[in-house]
Scaffold this motif. Structure first.
Motif, PDB file in Angstrom:
ATOM      1  N   LEU A   4       0.834  -1.195   0.000  1.00 33.34           N
ATOM      2  CA  LEU A   4       0.000   0.000   0.000  1.00 33.34           C
ATOM      3  C   LEU A   4       0.871   1.249   0.000  1.00 33.34           C
ATOM      4  O   LEU A   4       1.823   1.363   0.777  1.00 33.34           O
ATOM      5  N   ASN A   5       0.556   2.165  -0.877  1.00 41.42           N
ATOM      6  CA  ASN A   5       1.280   3.426  -0.969  1.00 41.42           C
ATOM      7  C   ASN A   5       0.754   4.358   0.129  1.00 41.42           C
ATOM      8  O   ASN A   5      -0.275   5.009  -0.035  1.00 41.42           O
ATOM      9  N   LEU A   6       1.460   4.394   1.271  1.00 40.88           N
ATOM     10  CA  LEU A   6       0.976   5.158   2.420  1.00 40.88           C
ATOM     11  C   LEU A   6       0.969   6.658   2.152  1.00 40.88           C
ATOM     12  O   LEU A   6       0.082   7.373   2.618  1.00 40.88           O
ATOM     13  N   LYS A   7       1.966   7.137   1.383  1.00 42.63           N
ATOM     14  CA  LYS A   7       1.989   8.564   1.076  1.00 42.63           C
ATOM     15  C   LYS A   7       0.768   8.924   0.245  1.00 42.63           C
ATOM     16  O   LYS A   7       0.084   9.926   0.522  1.00 42.63           O
ATOM     17  N   ALA A   8       0.455   8.115  -0.753  1.00 41.96           N
ATOM     18  CA  ALA A   8      -0.708   8.380  -1.593  1.00 41.96           C
ATOM     19  C   ALA A   8      -1.994   8.277  -0.780  1.00 41.96           C
ATOM     20  O   ALA A   8      -2.942   9.050  -0.975  1.00 41.96           O
ATOM     21  N   THR A   9      -2.028   7.322   0.177  1.00 34.79           N
ATOM     22  CA  THR A   9      -3.208   7.162   1.031  1.00 34.79           C
ATOM     23  C   THR A   9      -3.398   8.385   1.921  1.00 34.79           C
ATOM     24  O   THR A   9      -4.527   8.849   2.131  1.00 34.79           O
TER      25      THR A   9
END
Length: 328
Positions: A4-9
């Motif tokens: 999961l792309n945490l920055k994008a989230t």
């Protein structure tokens, strides 16, 4: 979670919460194009559309709303935890150690006033018989009962102890019915022993030249607070500190066993800390407060005992040979 792309989230949560890429970019401190790029990457990773545009407004899709409900709770909890940590770090801490009975019976009812005057400080109070190891423990001040013979630290007297036999009015009446002479009354009384006080019954009896064959203590406690409570309940006579039970004396719940015997008057409560701690503003503020409150209390205790007809005798360390300064 690794995929999961945490920055994008995080960027998605900000856009969904604020309803605008521009507002999200301002909160995040990045450009709107960077936010839009991360949203596109997240949609590509998940394989679904998270927003749809309606009249220049971003509307969450069903999948977007499902993701937002989860992420906004998670990021909200993280933000709250970060704020709490920052607040705790920014607030100032003040740690006091105190002898147990003095902490419970004297400091406890009064220290709220000091806390109210210093609301920008976190206060922690440890009531323990153990003297502070200032070099290895996080302690600012130690309020200690004893002889004041601690080396390598600043030791300032706060209050004298005022020691005399105390009992309930009802128990005193029972003793007087048995015998009118106070010395003979003691031989028939239940003596309550506070085992960690500086002046105990053996010293007191010797000083007053009272010989009780086979003296025994049917009630023994390692805390003055317990001895005082038992005396108040009519269980016997406690040789203990008026400093710790002035309220009971003023209310008539305890009375001097006999005014024929002097009140033993000696320095016993001390403000202890390394000299360098006295440079801290909160330590000096607490020292000044303790000095003022202690003086007021000491004056009240003496005035009350004088009003009862008591006399005072100045005690000295030589009276206490072989007695250690235990934690009261």
């Amino acid at each position: 979670m690794r995929d999961l792309n945490l920055k994008a989230t995080e960027y998605f949560e900000a856009v969904a919460r604020l309803g605008s890429v521009t507002k999200a970019s301002e909160e995040l401190g990045i450009s709107p194009s960077a936010v839009s790029q991360q949203l596109s990457l997240l949609e590509a990773q998940l394989g679904v559309k998270l927003f749809r545009r309606e009249k220049q407004r971003l509307i969450l899709t069903l999948d977007g709303d499902r993701l937002f409900q989860t992420t906004t709770q998670a990021f909200g909890a993280i933000r709250n935890a970060r704020s709490a940590i920052s607040l705790q770090r920014d607030r100032r801490n003040f740690v006091i150690r105190v002898s147990p009975s003095f902490g419970v019976r004297w400091l406890g009812p009064r220290v709220g006033a000091f806390a109210a005057e210093n609301e920008d400080w976190n206060m922690r109070i440890d009531a323990t018989p153990d003297f502070s190891a200032f070099e290895t423990e996080n302690v600012d001040v130690d309020l200690r009962y004893g002889l004041g013979t601690w080396n390598g630290v600043s030791v300032t007297p706060l209050m004298h102890d005022l020691v005399l036999p105390l009992c309930s009015p009802a128990y005193l009446e029972r003793l007087r019915d048995i015998d009118p002479d106070p010395a003979r009354q003691l031989a028939k009384a239940r003596l309550i022993d506070s085992v960690k006080t500086l002046y105990r019954w053996d010293l007191w009896l010797a000083y007053n030249k009272i010989d009780i064959p086979d003296v025994s203590y049917p009630l023994r406690f390692d805390r003055s607070s317990m001895s005082i409570e038992m005396a108040k309940q009519g269980a016997g006579i406690a040789l203990d500190s008026v400093t710790l039970c002035l309220g009971e004396l003023e209310r008539g719940e305890l009375v001097p066993f006999s005014t024929a015997f002097d009140v033993i008057d000696f320095p016993a409560y001390w403000f202890v800390c390394p000299s360098r701690h006295l440079n801290r503003r909160i330590v000096m503020r607490f020292f000044n407060w303790m000095t003022a409150v202690s003086k007021k209390h000491d004056n009240a205790a003496r005035a009350h005992l004088e009003g009862l007809g008591c006399r005072f005798r100045i005690g000295s360390p030589t009276d206490l040979i072989d007695v250690k300064p235990w934690g009261l």
